[in-house]
Design an enzyme around this catalytic site. Structure first.
Site, short mmCIF file in Angstrom:
data_model
loop_
_atom_site.label_atom_id
_atom_site.label_comp_id
_atom_site.label_asym_id
_atom_site.label_seq_id
_atom_site.Cartn_x
_atom_site.Cartn_y
_atom_site.Cartn_z
N ARG A 15 0.83 -1.34 -0.01
CA ARG A 15 -0.10 0.02 0.29
C ARG A 15 0.78 1.26 0.04
NH1 ARG A 15 -1.97 0.27 6.38
NH2 ARG A 15 0.20 0.23 7.10
N ASP A 57 9.88 -9.65 6.11
CA ASP A 57 10.01 -8.65 7.16
C ASP A 57 11.37 -8.36 7.14
OD1 ASP A 57 10.90 -7.66 9.43
OD2 ASP A 57 10.32 -9.26 10.85
N VAL A 58 11.65 -6.98 6.67
CA VAL A 58 13.08 -6.21 6.29
C VAL A 58 13.99 -6.45 7.28
CG1 VAL A 58 11.70 -5.03 4.31
CG2 VAL A 58 12.33 -3.94 6.58
N ASN A 84 11.80 0.73 0.47
CA ASN A 84 10.60 1.69 0.69
C ASN A 84 9.97 1.28 2.08
OD1 ASN A 84 8.04 3.40 0.49
ND2 ASN A 84 7.37 1.37 0.72
N TYR A 149 12.69 8.04 14.59
CA TYR A 149 12.55 7.74 13.02
C TYR A 149 13.47 8.87 12.25
CZ TYR A 149 9.88 8.98 8.59
OH TYR A 149 9.39 8.79 7.22
N LYS A 153 16.54 7.77 9.22
CA LYS A 153 16.33 8.45 8.16
C LYS A 153 17.54 9.23 7.76
CE LYS A 153 12.19 6.92 7.01
NZ LYS A 153 12.25 6.09 5.70
N THR A 184 -0.27 9.11 3.24
CA THR A 184 -0.30 7.50 3.51
C THR A 184 -0.86 7.18 4.80
OG1 THR A 184 1.76 7.59 4.24
CG2 THR A 184 1.57 7.36 1.69
#
Length: 248
Positions: A15, A57-58, A84, A149, A153, A184
């Protein structure tokens, strides 16, 4: 058909931004392996697009090996990887538990590291390829309540440059994409309730919140040969959010 002959693996593809990229890739001629932990949605989208789906599962090294092997056996050697998959967690620094921090780092940062490492052999055999790492505007500047987060990043941004320097000799390009406020489900899920992010759009130069297709267009460019001389670079998709500073 800008991706004719390309074989792509996209993480977090069930998604949002990943799904938008998958749609564009298939439309441009790529053979695409969608991966996610949302198996029902991923399988449904793959069937709709005529693509393939694999659970991934990355943050799991073994699952990466399985996903790479499945993609190669299904399509051949991988020439595009889109890292992603990611999650968001809001909390003040003093309220962020180690478990919450490690969960974000495990998916966003470790997942990107494992993905890049996992495709090198296959891309080298293929004669080169493109790795697109999805970072964020929080990979360019900090935001309150997003310690984990933002850390993840920034790490993606840095790893991208190191990988670009190491892998260029194999014809592998590595670039990072830095979305701003994109419509999103991620923000709402992080907060545990639906969130209207449209007011954020009034603060940026283009006066709107971004859509997944806005990011997908840049990812498509980086996956294609149109970006053949781009590597180790940052591509911002933020409506102008980073064109200014706090004092404005």
């Amino acid at each position: 058909m800008r991706l004719d002959g390309k074989i792509a693996l996209i993480t977090g593809a069930a998604r949002g931004q990943g799904a938008a990229a998958a749609r564009r890739f298939v439309a441009e001629g790529a053979r695409v392996m969608l991966t996610d932990v949302l198996d029902d949605q991923g399988k449904e989208l793959a069937a709709e697009l005529g693509a393939e789906y694999c659970h991934l599962d990355v943050s799991d090294e073994d699952e990466w090996a399985e996903a790479i092997a499945f993609t190669i056996s299904t399509f051949g050697d991988i020439t595009v990887l889109v890292n992603n998959a990611g999650i968001l967690h809001f909390s003040a620094l003093t309220d962020t538990t180690l478990a919450d921090y490690q969960r974000v780092i495990g998916i966003n940062q470790v997942g990107t590291f494992l993905g890049m490492r996992a495709v090198v052999e296959s891309m080298t055999r293929a004669g080169g390829g493109s790795i697109v790492n999805v970072s964020s505007v929080e990979g360019l500047g900090g935001m309150p309540y997003l310690t984990a987060y933002t850390a993840s990043k920034f790490a993606i941004r840095g790893m991208t440059k190191v990988a670009a320097m190491e892998l260029g000799q194999h014809g592998i390009r590595v670039n990072s994409v830095h979305p701003g406020a994109i419509n999103t489900p991620m923000v709402g899920e992080a907060l545990g309730r639906p969130v209207d992010i449209s007011p954020i759009g009034k603060k940026v130069a283009l006066r709107r919140v971004g859509q997944p297709d806005d990011v997908a267009g840049v990812v498509l460019f980086l996956a294609s040969d149109d970006s053949a001389y781009c590597t180790g670079a940052e591509f911002v998709v933020d409506g102008g959010a980073t064109a200014t500073h706090a004092l404005s």
